[in-house]
Write an enzyme that holds these catalytic residues in place. Structure first.
Site, PDB file in Angstrom:
ATOM      1  CB  ILE A   5      11.693  57.296  27.198  1.00 36.99           C
ATOM      2  CG1 ILE A   5      12.945  57.722  26.439  1.00 36.99           C
ATOM      3  CG2 ILE A   5      11.531  58.049  28.496  1.00 36.99           C
ATOM      4  CD1 ILE A   5      12.888  59.135  25.892  1.00 36.99           C
ATOM      5  CG  ASP A  28      10.561  67.052  32.704  1.00 34.83           C
ATOM      6  OD1 ASP A  28      11.684  66.711  32.282  1.00 34.83           O
ATOM      7  OD2 ASP A  28      10.392  67.983  33.512  1.00 34.83           O
ATOM      8  N   GLY A 113       2.413  66.101  23.959  1.00 31.49           N
ATOM      9  CA  GLY A 113       1.539  65.797  25.083  1.00 31.49           C
ATOM     10  C   GLY A 113       0.831  67.070  25.530  1.00 31.49           C
ATOM     11  CB  VAL A 114       1.287  69.101  28.626  1.00 33.02           C
ATOM     12  CG1 VAL A 114       0.794  70.419  29.189  1.00 33.02           C
ATOM     13  CG2 VAL A 114       1.070  67.991  29.630  1.00 33.02           C
TER      14      VAL A 114
HETATM   15  N1  APR Z   1       8.143  57.327  27.764  1.00 31.96           N
HETATM   16  C1  APR Z   1       7.957  57.816  26.526  1.00 31.96           C
HETATM   17  N2  APR Z   1       7.050  58.764  26.239  1.00 31.96           N
HETATM   18  C2  APR Z   1       6.281  59.230  27.252  1.00 31.96           C
HETATM   19  C3  APR Z   1       6.408  58.762  28.587  1.00 31.96           C
HETATM   20  C4  APR Z   1       7.397  57.759  28.827  1.00 31.96           C
HETATM   21  N3  APR Z   1       7.614  57.273  30.028  1.00 31.96           N
HETATM   22  N4  APR Z   1       5.498  59.446  29.347  1.00 31.96           N
HETATM   23  C5  APR Z   1       4.831  60.274  28.525  1.00 31.96           C
HETATM   24  N5  APR Z   1       5.282  60.145  27.271  1.00 31.96           N
HETATM   25  C6  APR Z   1       4.884  60.841  26.032  1.00 31.96           C
HETATM   26  C7  APR Z   1       3.497  61.427  25.942  1.00 31.96           C
HETATM   27  O1  APR Z   1       2.572  60.404  25.608  1.00 31.96           O
HETATM   28  C8  APR Z   1       3.670  62.434  24.808  1.00 31.96           C
HETATM   29  O2  APR Z   1       3.518  61.810  23.538  1.00 31.96           O
HETATM   30  O3  APR Z   1       5.722  61.979  25.877  1.00 31.96           O
HETATM   31  C9  APR Z   1       5.138  62.862  24.924  1.00 31.96           C
HETATM   32  C10 APR Z   1       5.352  64.280  25.364  1.00 31.96           C
HETATM   33  O4  APR Z   1       4.357  64.653  26.280  1.00 31.96           O
HETATM   34  P1  APR Z   1       4.628  65.604  27.543  1.00 31.96           P
HETATM   35  O5  APR Z   1       5.458  64.875  28.539  1.00 31.96           O
HETATM   36  O6  APR Z   1       3.314  66.145  27.980  1.00 31.96           O
HETATM   37  O7  APR Z   1       5.580  66.781  26.928  1.00 31.96           O
HETATM   38  P2  APR Z   1       5.213  68.135  26.125  1.00 31.96           P
HETATM   39  O8  APR Z   1       3.994  68.016  25.304  1.00 31.96           O
HETATM   40  O9  APR Z   1       6.492  68.537  25.435  1.00 31.96           O
HETATM   41  O10 APR Z   1       4.878  69.159  27.270  1.00 31.96           O
HETATM   42  C11 APR Z   1       5.923  69.627  28.081  1.00 31.96           C
HETATM   43  O11 APR Z   1       4.758  69.130  30.114  1.00 31.96           O
HETATM   44  O12 APR Z   1       5.456  67.855  31.889  1.00 31.96           O
HETATM   45  C12 APR Z   1       5.375  69.126  31.403  1.00 31.96           C
HETATM   46  O13 APR Z   1       7.309  70.171  32.346  1.00 31.96           O
HETATM   47  C13 APR Z   1       6.741  69.719  31.153  1.00 31.96           C
HETATM   48  O14 APR Z   1       5.746  71.867  30.946  1.00 31.96           O
HETATM   49  C14 APR Z   1       6.354  70.808  30.233  1.00 31.96           C
HETATM   50  C15 APR Z   1       5.326  70.180  29.352  1.00 31.96           C
END
Ligand code: APR
Length: 168
Positions: A5, A28, A113-114
């Protein structure tokens, strides 16, 4: 599209934040690392954001109109309200981006993701919510999902095909 992104030269980037807005891992973490400490300072000033909502801040060192911090649901932690919360996180992200003057917005796969949201369930919710928003908001000209991995990309490409077929 598939990619990082941070490589998207759009007006606003959406990040998948937690409700404390204090930075995290995943997308993030990547956005905060690239934006520098001013982004975290802007988040501290906001103070937090409930699940299903979003806030826009100044973008720190990134050359953007704003960063949008959207808080998606943790899958299985909201008593069946997950789909509504995921939809509203997308809708609110677009509303605050548009209010900040962004005409193009890049989204990651919020909650996939998480937070454990299954891709096949999340993709039609996110895409359908964005399509409905764009129908009513011509001031937003471009929304792009930027999917990091192959599995994410394939799930969203499949859901987009289904959405296009359903909308004729
Ligand atoms: N560009 C695009 N997508 C990305 C990138 C990037 N640079 N890095 C990771 N991703 C993708 C992951 O592969 C996943 O599909 O972003 C998606 C969302 O994953 P997470 O970042 O883990 O977000 P989420 O599942 O919403 O969990 C949020 O994670 O980092 C913590 O502070 C955040 O507690 C919150 C939780």
């Amino acid at each position: 599209m598939r990619g990082n992104i941070l490589d998207q030269p759009l007006d606003a980037l959406v990040t998948a934040a937690n409700s404390g807005l204090l930075g995290g891992g995943g997308v993030d973490g990547a956005i905060h690392r690239a934006a520098g400490p001013d982004l975290l300072a802007a988040c501290r000033e906001v103070g937090g954001c409930p699940t299903g909502d979003a806030v826009a801040t100044a973008p720190g060192a990134l050359p953007l109109t704003c960063v949008v911090h959207a808080v998606g649901p943790i899958y299985g932690a909201h008593d069946g309200a997950e789909a509504d919360l995921l939809a509203s996180a997308h809708r609110r992200a677009l509303e605050v981006a548009a209010a900040a003057g962004a005409r193009s917005v890049a989204f990651p796969a919020i909650s996939c993701g998480v937070y454990g949201y299954p891709l096949a369930e999340a993709a039609p919710i996110g895409l359908g919510t964005i399509a409905a928003f764009l129908d009513d908001h011509p001031e937003v000209e471009l929304v792009r999902y930027v999917l990091y991995g192959r599995e994410e990309y394939e799930a969203f490409a499949h859901a987009l095909e289904a959405l296009r077929a359903a909308r004729g």
